[in-house]
Motif scaffolding. Sequence first.
Motif, PDB file in Angstrom:
ATOM      1  N   ARG A 125       0.838  -1.209   0.000  1.00 61.20           N
ATOM      2  CA  ARG A 125       0.000   0.000   0.000  1.00 61.20           C
ATOM      3  C   ARG A 125       0.871   1.258   0.000  1.00 61.20           C
ATOM      4  NH1 ARG A 125      -3.798   0.090   5.000  1.00 61.20           N
ATOM      5  NH2 ARG A 125      -1.774   0.373   6.007  1.00 61.20           N
ATOM      6  N   ALA A 126       1.948   1.250   0.785  1.00 62.78           N
ATOM      7  CA  ALA A 126       2.865   2.390   0.810  1.00 62.78           C
ATOM      8  C   ALA A 126       3.544   2.576  -0.536  1.00 62.78           C
ATOM      9  CB  ALA A 126       3.908   2.197   1.913  1.00 62.78           C
ATOM     10  N   MET A 127       3.820   1.468  -1.222  1.00 64.63           N
ATOM     11  CA  MET A 127       4.437   1.556  -2.549  1.00 64.63           C
ATOM     12  C   MET A 127       3.480   2.194  -3.552  1.00 64.63           C
ATOM     13  SD  MET A 127       6.191  -2.211  -2.453  1.00 64.63           S
ATOM     14  CE  MET A 127       6.764  -2.198  -4.149  1.00 64.63           C
ATOM     15  N   VAL A 128       2.201   1.813  -3.499  1.00 59.41           N
ATOM     16  CA  VAL A 128       1.195   2.420  -4.377  1.00 59.41           C
ATOM     17  C   VAL A 128       1.041   3.904  -4.066  1.00 59.41           C
ATOM     18  CG1 VAL A 128      -1.271   2.433  -4.959  1.00 59.41           C
ATOM     19  CG2 VAL A 128      -0.042   0.264  -4.795  1.00 59.41           C
ATOM     20  N   GLN A 129       1.181   4.243  -2.812  1.00 60.23           N
ATOM     21  CA  GLN A 129       1.117   5.642  -2.397  1.00 60.23           C
ATOM     22  C   GLN A 129       2.230   6.460  -3.041  1.00 60.23           C
ATOM     23  OE1 GLN A 129       1.165   6.070   1.906  1.00 60.23           O
ATOM     24  NE2 GLN A 129       2.057   8.125   1.775  1.00 60.23           N
ATOM     25  N   GLY A 130       3.304   5.798  -3.413  1.00 62.86           N
ATOM     26  CA  GLY A 130       4.456   6.511  -3.951  1.00 62.86           C
ATOM     27  C   GLY A 130       5.296   7.118  -2.859  1.00 62.86           C
ATOM     28  N   ALA A 131       5.301   6.484  -1.690  1.00 62.01           N
ATOM     29  CA  ALA A 131       6.004   7.023  -0.532  1.00 62.01           C
ATOM     30  C   ALA A 131       7.502   7.120  -0.787  1.00 62.01           C
ATOM     31  CB  ALA A 131       5.740   6.141   0.693  1.00 62.01           C
ATOM     32  N   GLN A 132       8.072   8.245  -0.402  1.00 65.03           N
ATOM     33  CA  GLN A 132       9.520   8.437  -0.488  1.00 65.03           C
ATOM     34  C   GLN A 132      10.213   7.948   0.779  1.00 65.03           C
ATOM     35  OE1 GLN A 132      10.547  12.492  -1.858  1.00 65.03           O
ATOM     36  NE2 GLN A 132       8.399  12.686  -2.448  1.00 65.03           N
ATOM     37  N   ALA A 133       9.425   7.758   1.835  1.00 67.57           N
ATOM     38  CA  ALA A 133       9.952   7.245   3.095  1.00 67.57           C
ATOM     39  C   ALA A 133       8.917   6.320   3.708  1.00 67.57           C
ATOM     40  CB  ALA A 133      10.279   8.386   4.063  1.00 67.57           C
ATOM     41  N   ILE A 134       9.376   5.349   4.472  1.00 71.19           N
ATOM     42  CA  ILE A 134       8.500   4.465   5.227  1.00 71.19           C
ATOM     43  C   ILE A 134       8.871   4.586   6.698  1.00 71.19           C
ATOM     44  CG2 ILE A 134       7.936   2.054   5.741  1.00 71.19           C
ATOM     45  CD1 ILE A 134       8.161   1.431   2.786  1.00 71.19           C
ATOM     46  N   PHE A 135       7.886   4.929   7.521  1.00 70.91           N
ATOM     47  CA  PHE A 135       8.036   4.908   8.966  1.00 70.91           C
ATOM     48  C   PHE A 135       7.308   3.670   9.471  1.00 70.91           C
ATOM     49  CE2 PHE A 135       8.228   9.861   9.449  1.00 70.91           C
ATOM     50  CZ  PHE A 135       9.432   9.868   8.739  1.00 70.91           C
ATOM     51  N   ALA A 136       8.027   2.746  10.061  1.00 76.32           N
ATOM     52  CA  ALA A 136       7.448   1.476  10.496  1.00 76.32           C
ATOM     53  C   ALA A 136       7.547   1.359  12.014  1.00 76.32           C
ATOM     54  CB  ALA A 136       8.164   0.314   9.814  1.00 76.32           C
ATOM     55  N   ASP A 137       6.401   1.291  12.667  1.00 74.83           N
ATOM     56  CA  ASP A 137       6.347   1.255  14.133  1.00 74.83           C
ATOM     57  C   ASP A 137       6.141  -0.178  14.609  1.00 74.83           C
ATOM     58  OD1 ASP A 137       6.249   1.983  16.776  1.00 74.83           O
ATOM     59  OD2 ASP A 137       4.206   2.762  16.698  1.00 74.83           O
ATOM     60  N   GLU A 138       7.203  -0.797  15.075  1.00 71.53           N
ATOM     61  CA  GLU A 138       7.176  -2.193  15.537  1.00 71.53           C
ATOM     62  C   GLU A 138       6.506  -3.106  14.492  1.00 71.53           C
ATOM     63  OE1 GLU A 138       8.758  -3.223  18.010  1.00 71.53           O
ATOM     64  OE2 GLU A 138       9.017  -1.526  19.362  1.00 71.53           O
ATOM     65  N   PRO A 139       6.977  -3.086  13.252  1.00 66.32           N
ATOM     66  CA  PRO A 139       6.273  -3.827  12.196  1.00 66.32           C
ATOM     67  C   PRO A 139       6.361  -5.341  12.328  1.00 66.32           C
ATOM     68  CG  PRO A 139       8.369  -3.020  11.373  1.00 66.32           C
ATOM     69  CD  PRO A 139       8.187  -2.423  12.745  1.00 66.32           C
ATOM     70  N   ILE A 140       7.302  -5.848  13.150  1.00 64.73           N
ATOM     71  CA  ILE A 140       7.461  -7.299  13.263  1.00 64.73           C
ATOM     72  C   ILE A 140       7.122  -7.817  14.656  1.00 64.73           C
ATOM     73  CG2 ILE A 140       9.161  -7.361  11.409  1.00 64.73           C
ATOM     74  CD1 ILE A 140      11.347  -7.595  13.546  1.00 64.73           C
ATOM     75  N   ALA A 141       6.601  -6.949  15.523  1.00 63.53           N
ATOM     76  CA  ALA A 141       6.362  -7.345  16.911  1.00 63.53           C
ATOM     77  C   ALA A 141       5.331  -8.459  17.035  1.00 63.53           C
ATOM     78  CB  ALA A 141       5.919  -6.131  17.730  1.00 63.53           C
ATOM     79  N   SER A 142       4.375  -8.515  16.099  1.00 67.80           N
ATOM     80  CA  SER A 142       3.299  -9.507  16.182  1.00 67.80           C
ATOM     81  C   SER A 142       3.524 -10.697  15.251  1.00 67.80           C
ATOM     82  CB  SER A 142       1.958  -8.843  15.832  1.00 67.80           C
ATOM     83  OG  SER A 142       1.695  -7.755  16.687  1.00 67.80           O
ATOM     84  N   LEU A 143       4.713 -10.796  14.675  1.00 73.82           N
ATOM     85  CA  LEU A 143       4.962 -11.809  13.650  1.00 73.82           C
ATOM     86  C   LEU A 143       5.853 -12.939  14.160  1.00 73.82           C
ATOM     87  CD1 LEU A 143       5.648  -9.500  10.563  1.00 73.82           C
ATOM     88  CD2 LEU A 143       3.457 -10.371  11.404  1.00 73.82           C
ATOM     89  N   ASP A 144       5.708 -14.099  13.538  1.00 76.22           N
ATOM     90  CA  ASP A 144       6.607 -15.209  13.823  1.00 76.22           C
ATOM     91  C   ASP A 144       7.967 -14.909  13.197  1.00 76.22           C
ATOM     92  OD1 ASP A 144       6.910 -16.718  11.049  1.00 76.22           O
ATOM     93  OD2 ASP A 144       4.800 -16.170  11.246  1.00 76.22           O
ATOM     94  N   PRO A 145       9.015 -15.626  13.615  1.00 74.78           N
ATOM     95  CA  PRO A 145      10.367 -15.302  13.144  1.00 74.78           C
ATOM     96  C   PRO A 145      10.529 -15.307  11.627  1.00 74.78           C
ATOM     97  CG  PRO A 145      10.487 -16.746  15.042  1.00 74.78           C
ATOM     98  CD  PRO A 145       9.041 -16.655  14.673  1.00 74.78           C
ATOM     99  N   VAL A 146       9.911 -16.261  10.927  1.00 72.65           N
ATOM    100  CA  VAL A 146      10.049 -16.313   9.471  1.00 72.65           C
ATOM    101  C   VAL A 146       9.401 -15.091   8.831  1.00 72.65           C
ATOM    102  CG1 VAL A 146       9.426 -17.576   7.387  1.00 72.65           C
ATOM    103  CG2 VAL A 146      10.227 -18.827   9.402  1.00 72.65           C
ATOM    104  N   SER A 147       8.183 -14.761   9.258  1.00 75.38           N
ATOM    105  CA  SER A 147       7.495 -13.586   8.711  1.00 75.38           C
ATOM    106  C   SER A 147       8.247 -12.304   9.052  1.00 75.38           C
ATOM    107  CB  SER A 147       6.061 -13.516   9.253  1.00 75.38           C
ATOM    108  OG  SER A 147       5.298 -14.622   8.814  1.00 75.38           O
ATOM    109  N   ALA A 148       8.809 -12.254  10.266  1.00 77.60           N
ATOM    110  CA  ALA A 148       9.568 -11.074  10.668  1.00 77.60           C
ATOM    111  C   ALA A 148      10.771 -10.858   9.760  1.00 77.60           C
ATOM    112  CB  ALA A 148      10.015 -11.219  12.122  1.00 77.60           C
TER     113      ALA A 148
END
Length: 266
Positions: A167-190
């Motif tokens: 979704r951020a890529m479609v937005q055309g974002a020049q920057a990504i701010f990610a707030d704990e993006p892997i906190a809820s994920l298993d190790p492989v997904s993280a």
Amino acid sequence: MTETQPALLAENINVTFGTTQALKNVTLRVDKGEMVALIGPSGSGKSTLLRVSAGLQLADSTSGASRIFGDRVQEKGKLSPGVRRARAKVGFIFQQFNLVKRISLYSNVLIGALGRMPGWQGVMGRFSPEDRKKAMDSLERVGIAEYAGNRAANLSGGQQQRGAIARAMVQGAQAIFADEPIASLDPVSARNVMRLLAELNEQDGITVVVTLHQVDYALKYCRRAVALKAGEIIYDGPTSGLTRDKLIEIYGDEYIGVLDEEGEPA
């Protein structure tokens, strides 16, 4: 303007919640093309700093200002008139994905185009052929195009987080701010999510600022780390400088056990 201005400049930021000062006169500069990890113990202020930088949280009136690629986000605790223009340059990735559960993954990714469309077109769902192609291309890029027609609620956490990045890529974002993006994920997904963020940074030149509890991911994927403790920056430098002693200074003596289990940083 975006070529000469830093991707993020937050100056003299103060944030108070009740009687607790979450940020104490914090200044952070992130240059275009950097991938920076914000680390520190729970309650250190790293998520608050990221949210203030994007204008999702107001700073105190005693604060300075935050800017994204030179566009002012807020100043002295008030959102700036140009905040929408500034936010359009940043894709914000949340810990809990923030997808609309009842609609398809494809439709969620298309939402990224709304900031570039007249309001009436967005309400009518009149996305251009170019935006529709970009949505599918982005899903292909993050490796989940086969799930485009699935409702977001039926996807795994890792798939949802990759959808948020698309979704951020479609937005055309020049920057990504990610707030704990892997906190809820298993190790492989993280690992998949962190590899994807690193790829977008290295191959596409997208600036990435990511808050992390897991120091090992910061060491592996980021060249620079900014550590907060009790609302103040206590380290800002290369991740190679996060020695055992420095990490104990950041996290306290209780971190020794974690280091003994995971191995001492270089």
